[in-house]
Motif scaffolding. Structure first.
Motif, PDB file in Angstrom:
ATOM      1  N   LYS A   1       0.847  -1.187   0.000  1.00  0.00           N
ATOM      2  CA  LYS A   1       0.000   0.000   0.000  1.00  0.00           C
ATOM      3  C   LYS A   1       0.884   1.240   0.000  1.00  0.00           C
ATOM      4  N   VAL A   2       0.556   2.230  -0.851  1.00  0.00           N
ATOM      5  CA  VAL A   2       1.318   3.481  -0.910  1.00  0.00           C
ATOM      6  C   VAL A   2       0.353   4.650  -1.009  1.00  0.00           C
ATOM      7  N   ASN A   3       0.872   5.827  -0.740  1.00  0.00           N
ATOM      8  CA  ASN A   3       0.096   7.047  -0.893  1.00  0.00           C
ATOM      9  C   ASN A   3       0.019   7.395  -2.374  1.00  0.00           C
ATOM     10  N   GLY A   4      -1.154   7.810  -2.832  1.00  0.00           N
ATOM     11  CA  GLY A   4      -1.361   8.116  -4.236  1.00  0.00           C
ATOM     12  C   GLY A   4      -0.534   9.285  -4.736  1.00  0.00           C
ATOM     13  N   GLN A   5      -0.025  10.127  -3.834  1.00  0.00           N
ATOM     14  CA  GLN A   5       0.808  11.249  -4.250  1.00  0.00           C
ATOM     15  C   GLN A   5       2.175  10.790  -4.750  1.00  0.00           C
ATOM     16  N   ARG A   6       2.564   9.582  -4.392  1.00  0.00           N
ATOM     17  CA  ARG A   6       3.856   9.054  -4.825  1.00  0.00           C
ATOM     18  C   ARG A   6       3.767   8.300  -6.139  1.00  0.00           C
ATOM     19  N   LEU A   7       2.586   8.290  -6.760  1.00  0.00           N
ATOM     20  CA  LEU A   7       2.375   7.540  -7.989  1.00  0.00           C
ATOM     21  C   LEU A   7       2.078   8.475  -9.155  1.00  0.00           C
ATOM     22  N   LYS A   8       2.396   8.004 -10.349  1.00  0.00           N
ATOM     23  CA  LYS A   8       1.933   8.677 -11.557  1.00  0.00           C
ATOM     24  C   LYS A   8       1.597   7.604 -12.576  1.00  0.00           C
ATOM     25  N   HIS A   9       0.724   7.953 -13.504  1.00  0.00           N
ATOM     26  CA  HIS A   9       0.282   6.997 -14.519  1.00  0.00           C
ATOM     27  C   HIS A   9       1.451   6.591 -15.420  1.00  0.00           C
ATOM     28  N   TYR A  10       1.451   5.327 -15.812  1.00  0.00           N
ATOM     29  CA  TYR A  10       2.447   4.801 -16.742  1.00  0.00           C
ATOM     30  C   TYR A  10       1.732   4.452 -18.040  1.00  0.00           C
ATOM     31  N   PHE A  11       2.280   4.943 -19.145  1.00  0.00           N
ATOM     32  CA  PHE A  11       1.712   4.656 -20.455  1.00  0.00           C
ATOM     33  C   PHE A  11       2.685   3.761 -21.202  1.00  0.00           C
ATOM     34  N   PRO A  12       2.316   2.517 -21.480  1.00  0.00           N
ATOM     35  CA  PRO A  12       3.247   1.531 -22.048  1.00  0.00           C
ATOM     36  C   PRO A  12       3.845   1.929 -23.393  1.00  0.00           C
ATOM     37  N   GLY A  13       3.212   2.758 -24.175  1.00  0.00           N
ATOM     38  CA  GLY A  13       3.744   3.122 -25.477  1.00  0.00           C
ATOM     39  C   GLY A  13       4.952   4.032 -25.383  1.00  0.00           C
ATOM     40  N   ASN A  14       5.238   4.599 -24.221  1.00  0.00           N
ATOM     41  CA  ASN A  14       6.345   5.524 -24.040  1.00  0.00           C
ATOM     42  C   ASN A  14       7.599   4.731 -23.693  1.00  0.00           C
ATOM     43  N   ASN A  15       8.591   4.678 -24.587  1.00  0.00           N
ATOM     44  CA  ASN A  15       9.805   3.891 -24.370  1.00  0.00           C
ATOM     45  C   ASN A  15      10.924   4.686 -23.724  1.00  0.00           C
ATOM     46  N   THR A  16      10.674   5.921 -23.319  1.00  0.00           N
ATOM     47  CA  THR A  16      11.747   6.723 -22.728  1.00  0.00           C
ATOM     48  C   THR A  16      12.110   6.237 -21.340  1.00  0.00           C
ATOM     49  N   LEU A  17      11.193   5.555 -20.665  1.00  0.00           N
ATOM     50  CA  LEU A  17      11.475   5.064 -19.313  1.00  0.00           C
ATOM     51  C   LEU A  17      11.473   3.547 -19.351  1.00  0.00           C
ATOM     52  N   GLN A  18      12.599   2.965 -19.038  1.00  0.00           N
ATOM     53  CA  GLN A  18      12.680   1.517 -19.035  1.00  0.00           C
ATOM     54  C   GLN A  18      12.149   0.981 -17.713  1.00  0.00           C
ATOM     55  N   LYS A  19      11.889  -0.312 -17.678  1.00  0.00           N
ATOM     56  CA  LYS A  19      11.401  -0.914 -16.447  1.00  0.00           C
ATOM     57  C   LYS A  19      12.438  -0.731 -15.338  1.00  0.00           C
ATOM     58  N   ASN A  20      11.935  -0.430 -14.123  1.00  0.00           N
ATOM     59  CA  ASN A  20      12.759  -0.196 -12.927  1.00  0.00           C
ATOM     60  C   ASN A  20      13.666   1.010 -13.087  1.00  0.00           C
ATOM     61  N   GLY A  21      13.285   1.981 -13.882  1.00  0.00           N
ATOM     62  CA  GLY A  21      14.041   3.232 -13.944  1.00  0.00           C
ATOM     63  C   GLY A  21      15.407   3.068 -14.539  1.00  0.00           C
ATOM     64  N   GLY A  22      15.565   2.308 -15.561  1.00  0.00           N
ATOM     65  CA  GLY A  22      16.876   2.159 -16.166  1.00  0.00           C
ATOM     66  C   GLY A  22      17.613   1.002 -15.534  1.00  0.00           C
ATOM     67  N   ASN A  23      18.824   1.249 -15.020  1.00  0.00           N
ATOM     68  CA  ASN A  23      19.626   0.169 -14.449  1.00  0.00           C
ATOM     69  C   ASN A  23      19.643   0.184 -12.934  1.00  0.00           C
ATOM     70  N   SER A  24      18.694   0.908 -12.283  1.00  0.00           N
ATOM     71  CA  SER A  24      18.659   0.914 -10.813  1.00  0.00           C
ATOM     72  C   SER A  24      17.944  -0.339 -10.327  1.00  0.00           C
ATOM     73  N   PRO A  25      18.229  -0.801  -9.113  1.00  0.00           N
ATOM     74  CA  PRO A  25      17.593  -2.010  -8.600  1.00  0.00           C
ATOM     75  C   PRO A  25      16.104  -1.776  -8.354  1.00  0.00           C
ATOM     76  N   PRO A  26      15.292  -2.845  -8.322  1.00  0.00           N
ATOM     77  CA  PRO A  26      13.863  -2.671  -8.097  1.00  0.00           C
ATOM     78  C   PRO A  26      13.594  -2.083  -6.711  1.00  0.00           C
ATOM     79  N   TYR A  27      12.542  -1.314  -6.626  1.00  0.00           N
ATOM     80  CA  TYR A  27      12.180  -0.673  -5.359  1.00  0.00           C
ATOM     81  C   TYR A  27      11.469  -1.675  -4.456  1.00  0.00           C
ATOM     82  N   VAL A  28      11.922  -1.803  -3.237  1.00  0.00           N
ATOM     83  CA  VAL A  28      11.288  -2.670  -2.260  1.00  0.00           C
ATOM     84  C   VAL A  28      10.712  -1.775  -1.184  1.00  0.00           C
ATOM     85  N   PRO A  29       9.407  -1.823  -0.945  1.00  0.00           N
ATOM     86  CA  PRO A  29       8.792  -0.944   0.039  1.00  0.00           C
ATOM     87  C   PRO A  29       9.246  -1.278   1.454  1.00  0.00           C
ATOM     88  N   PRO A  30       9.157  -0.287   2.364  1.00  0.00           N
ATOM     89  CA  PRO A  30       9.569  -0.529   3.752  1.00  0.00           C
ATOM     90  C   PRO A  30       8.672  -1.501   4.462  1.00  0.00           C
TER      91      PRO A  30
END
Length: 187
Positions: free
Chosen positions: A158-187
């Motif tokens: 569960k997260v606060n909606g202010q920390r989210l933004k919509h993802y549109f799959p047709g946009n290739n400028t952002l790769q999965k997991n933000g490029g080469n950074s490790p996946p985000y694990v919530p606290p």
């Protein structure tokens, strides 16, 4: 009013409190002195003259003094009610002003793909890396803009909606997991 060594501040405290209590407050529409004592504040010179005139006018008539005191007590209640109403109006105006500057919350639906903002990312080690991780799938939308999101690797959380933004799959400028950074694990 305090001297340059500032050790005599306690001597000036009475004068400062007198000035504060007798200053007109816009929020309540009167002075603090008037709310407490039910009458306007007068300087000592004015008091001498007024007391003589009051004694002369009332002429020590107990019935007149009693009626005048009841009138003053009723006026005091009216002043306090007026100050309370003025304070409420002031608070409403401040709230309206504050609410005008608040951004409208994003609305999410179940099944939407979203990106999660990673506020724990350090500034300098990868300052050109994206701060957004994802995409995640919205599984449930709670009240007060809380959202439950899921990811096959990290599970659901569960997260606060202010920390989210919509993802549109047709946009290739952002790769999965933000490029080469490790996946985000919530606290």
């Amino acid at each position: 009013m305090v001297s340059h060594h500032r050790k005599d501040w306690a001597d000036q405290l009475d004068d400062a409190l007198w000035a504060y209590r007798t200053t007109y407050k816009t929020t309540i529409g009167t002075t603090a002195y008037r709310l407490i004592y039910g009458k306007a504040c007068h300087l000592p010179v004015e008091l001498e003259h007024r007391v003589y005139r009051a004694i002369k006018q009332l002429n020590f008539d107990h019935h007149l003094i009693g009626r005048k005191r009841k009138l003053q007590l009723n006026e005091l209640d009216e002043w306090r009610t007026m100050a309370y109403e003025n304070s409420l109006r002031y608070k409403e105006r401040v709230k309206e002003s504050h609410d005008r500057h608040i951004k409208q919350a994003k609305s999410f639906q179940e099944g939407d793909q979203v990106l999660l903002f990673n506020s724990r990312q350090k500034l300098f080690p990868g300052k050109l890396k994206s701060w957004w991780h994802g995409p995640y799938l919205v599984t449930h939308v709670f009240t007060h803009h809380n959202v439950k999101i899921s990811d096959p690797q990290n599970g659901t959380f569960k997260v606060n909606g202010q920390r989210l933004k919509h993802y549109f799959p047709g946009n290739n400028t952002l790769q999965k997991n933000g490029g080469n950074s490790p996946p985000y694990v919530p606290p």
